[in-house]
Every structure is written in C-alpha cells, then in structure tokens.
Design an enzyme around this catalytic site. Structure first.
Site, mmCIF file in Angstrom:
data_model
loop_
_atom_site.group_PDB
_atom_site.id
_atom_site.type_symbol
_atom_site.label_atom_id
_atom_site.label_comp_id
_atom_site.label_asym_id
_atom_site.label_seq_id
_atom_site.Cartn_x
_atom_site.Cartn_y
_atom_site.Cartn_z
ATOM 1 N N TRP A 30 -136.723 14.361 57.467
ATOM 2 C CA TRP A 30 -138.040 14.706 56.935
ATOM 3 C C TRP A 30 -138.934 15.298 58.014
ATOM 4 O O TRP A 30 -139.753 16.174 57.742
ATOM 5 C CB TRP A 30 -138.695 13.477 56.306
ATOM 6 C CG TRP A 30 -139.986 13.817 55.638
ATOM 7 C CD1 TRP A 30 -141.231 13.431 56.018
ATOM 8 C CD2 TRP A 30 -140.159 14.651 54.489
ATOM 9 N NE1 TRP A 30 -142.171 13.972 55.165
ATOM 10 C CE2 TRP A 30 -141.545 14.724 54.220
ATOM 11 C CE3 TRP A 30 -139.273 15.342 53.658
ATOM 12 C CZ2 TRP A 30 -142.063 15.456 53.155
ATOM 13 C CZ3 TRP A 30 -139.791 16.073 52.594
ATOM 14 C CH2 TRP A 30 -141.167 16.132 52.355
ATOM 15 N N TYR A 77 -149.437 13.506 57.163
ATOM 16 C CA TYR A 77 -148.847 13.631 55.828
ATOM 17 C C TYR A 77 -149.093 12.357 55.014
ATOM 18 O O TYR A 77 -149.484 12.409 53.850
ATOM 19 C CB TYR A 77 -147.355 13.918 55.957
ATOM 20 C CG TYR A 77 -146.609 13.968 54.647
ATOM 21 C CD1 TYR A 77 -146.847 14.985 53.722
ATOM 22 C CD2 TYR A 77 -145.673 12.984 54.322
ATOM 23 C CE1 TYR A 77 -146.167 15.027 52.513
ATOM 24 C CE2 TYR A 77 -144.994 13.025 53.119
ATOM 25 C CZ TYR A 77 -145.240 14.049 52.221
ATOM 26 O OH TYR A 77 -144.565 14.079 51.020
ATOM 27 N N GLU A 116 -138.335 18.367 49.124
ATOM 28 C CA GLU A 116 -137.339 17.311 48.941
ATOM 29 C C GLU A 116 -135.948 17.898 48.791
ATOM 30 O O GLU A 116 -134.968 17.358 49.324
ATOM 31 C CB GLU A 116 -137.687 16.456 47.720
ATOM 32 C CG GLU A 116 -139.018 15.737 47.793
ATOM 33 C CD GLU A 116 -139.081 14.674 48.882
ATOM 34 O OE1 GLU A 116 -138.037 14.316 49.450
ATOM 35 O OE2 GLU A 116 -140.199 14.192 49.156
#
Length: 201
Positions: free
Chosen positions: A46, A16, A38
């Site tokens: 995350w 990522y 988000e």
C-alpha cells in the site's frame, strides 16, 4: 488518545488515515479512484500505491472513468511508458476495462456510488467487535459484492480487495474505537451496527 496502529508507519499513511480512510465517498470519480488503487495494489504494498498516486492520476485522467473507458492501445502504451508507473499491461488494461464496467453500472443504478452503497442501505456499517480488533481481511458482504462485480465483468475485485475498498470509502468503519477518527465519523455520518457473525458468505 488511541490511534489506528498502521497510521503511524510514515507520513503518507498518517495523512491518508487522518484525511481520507473511512470517510464516506459519494462521488463517482473518487469512488473509482479508491477501487482502482485497491486493484493496482494486488501483490504490491500500500505504501507504493500512496507514493505513486499522483502518477496514477496523471496516467488515468484523474480517475474520470468516462475518459478512461475511451482508452485504446495507444493509451496503454503511453501509460506503461510513463516514468514511475507500474509496468503491468494486465493491470492497466484492467483499469480501462473496469471503467467501461462502471459505465454499465451507472446505466443500471444511476451511479457507481449508488450501486455500492446500496449494499449497505446508504449507511456506514459498524461491525460489533471490529473496533476492538481483530479485523478480518474479508467477510460475507465483500464476498457478495465481489461475486456480483465479477459477474458484471470487473477485474481484480476479489473479496479481500473489495473489503479494503469498503473500508477506504467509508462503507465499513474499521477505525479503532479509541482512534479520534472513529468518533468523528460516527458523529458525522449515518451508521448501522451489525453483528459480524451475521455476515454469512
């Protein structure tokens, strides 16, 4: 050569970081995907978002906000009963609601990307001092955007969430200065340098 410390946590974070985080986004579907990740991440890790990203893409029509905006109660139930999906009716409904808000933003600004990039004048922001740390969790810019988005009806868009979104979609370059991605992005995209203390709330 230096590297952003969080990128080495695991393979998912590394990929990522190397291929997506901080690269300027000018496609509405991709912008909405970043924003939705988000929002869904609020209160969760995350790592979990990256692990479940493919599930989210299936549940939400690959983040096509026009398709999502047409969802009804049957779709909410379908999503909540998808194996591996986050079991939060409130968040699922927020994604649908935000998709409808995106349509309103597009009617006014031409696109979701034009709306958000308008706050940065279309250039990636380099805040003095950020590349050497520490990096804030929010700032005056994310606070202003958060307040405006809330007025427009968006949900799960607090200033911390929006700051993370601005980092992810390349509006703010918060890579370490000795990270290979910092120089690569600075060379490839237009930037503007700002003093962070000038980002008044």
């Amino acid at each position: 050569m230096g590297y952003c410390s969080w990128a080495g946590m695991n393979d998912a974070n590394r990929i990522y970081h190397d291929t997506e985080w901080g690269i300027p986004v000018h496609d509405d579907r991709h912008m909405f995907e970043h924003l939705t990740l988000e929002c869904l991440q609020c209160g969760l890790s995350w790592d979990l978002m990256l692990k479940k990203r493919d599930i989210f893409r299936v549940c939400f029509d690959n983040f096509d906000y026009d398709s999502i905006a047409a969802y009804g109660d049957t779709d909410v139930e379908r999503i909540l009963h998808t194996e591996g999906m986050i079991r939060s009716p409130r968040k699922v409904r927020a994604v649908i609601h935000n998709a409808r808000c995106c349509q309103e933003v597009r009617r006014e600004f031409g696109s979701l990307c034009d709306y958000i990039w308008g706050y940065a004048g279309g250039k990636t922001i380099l805040y003095q001092g950020h590349a050497a740390g520490p990096i804030p969790v929010s700032n005056g810019l994310s606070d202003r955007i958060s307040k405006d988005m809330k007025k427009r009806g968006f949900q799960y868009v607090g200033p911390v969430t929006i700051y993370s979104h601005l980092q992810a979609c390349g509006i703010i370059n918060d890579h370490d200065k000795d990270c290979p991605c910092w120089q690569k992005l600075v060379r490839a995209y237009p930037t503007v340098t700002k003093r962070r203390e000038h980002e008044v709330r």
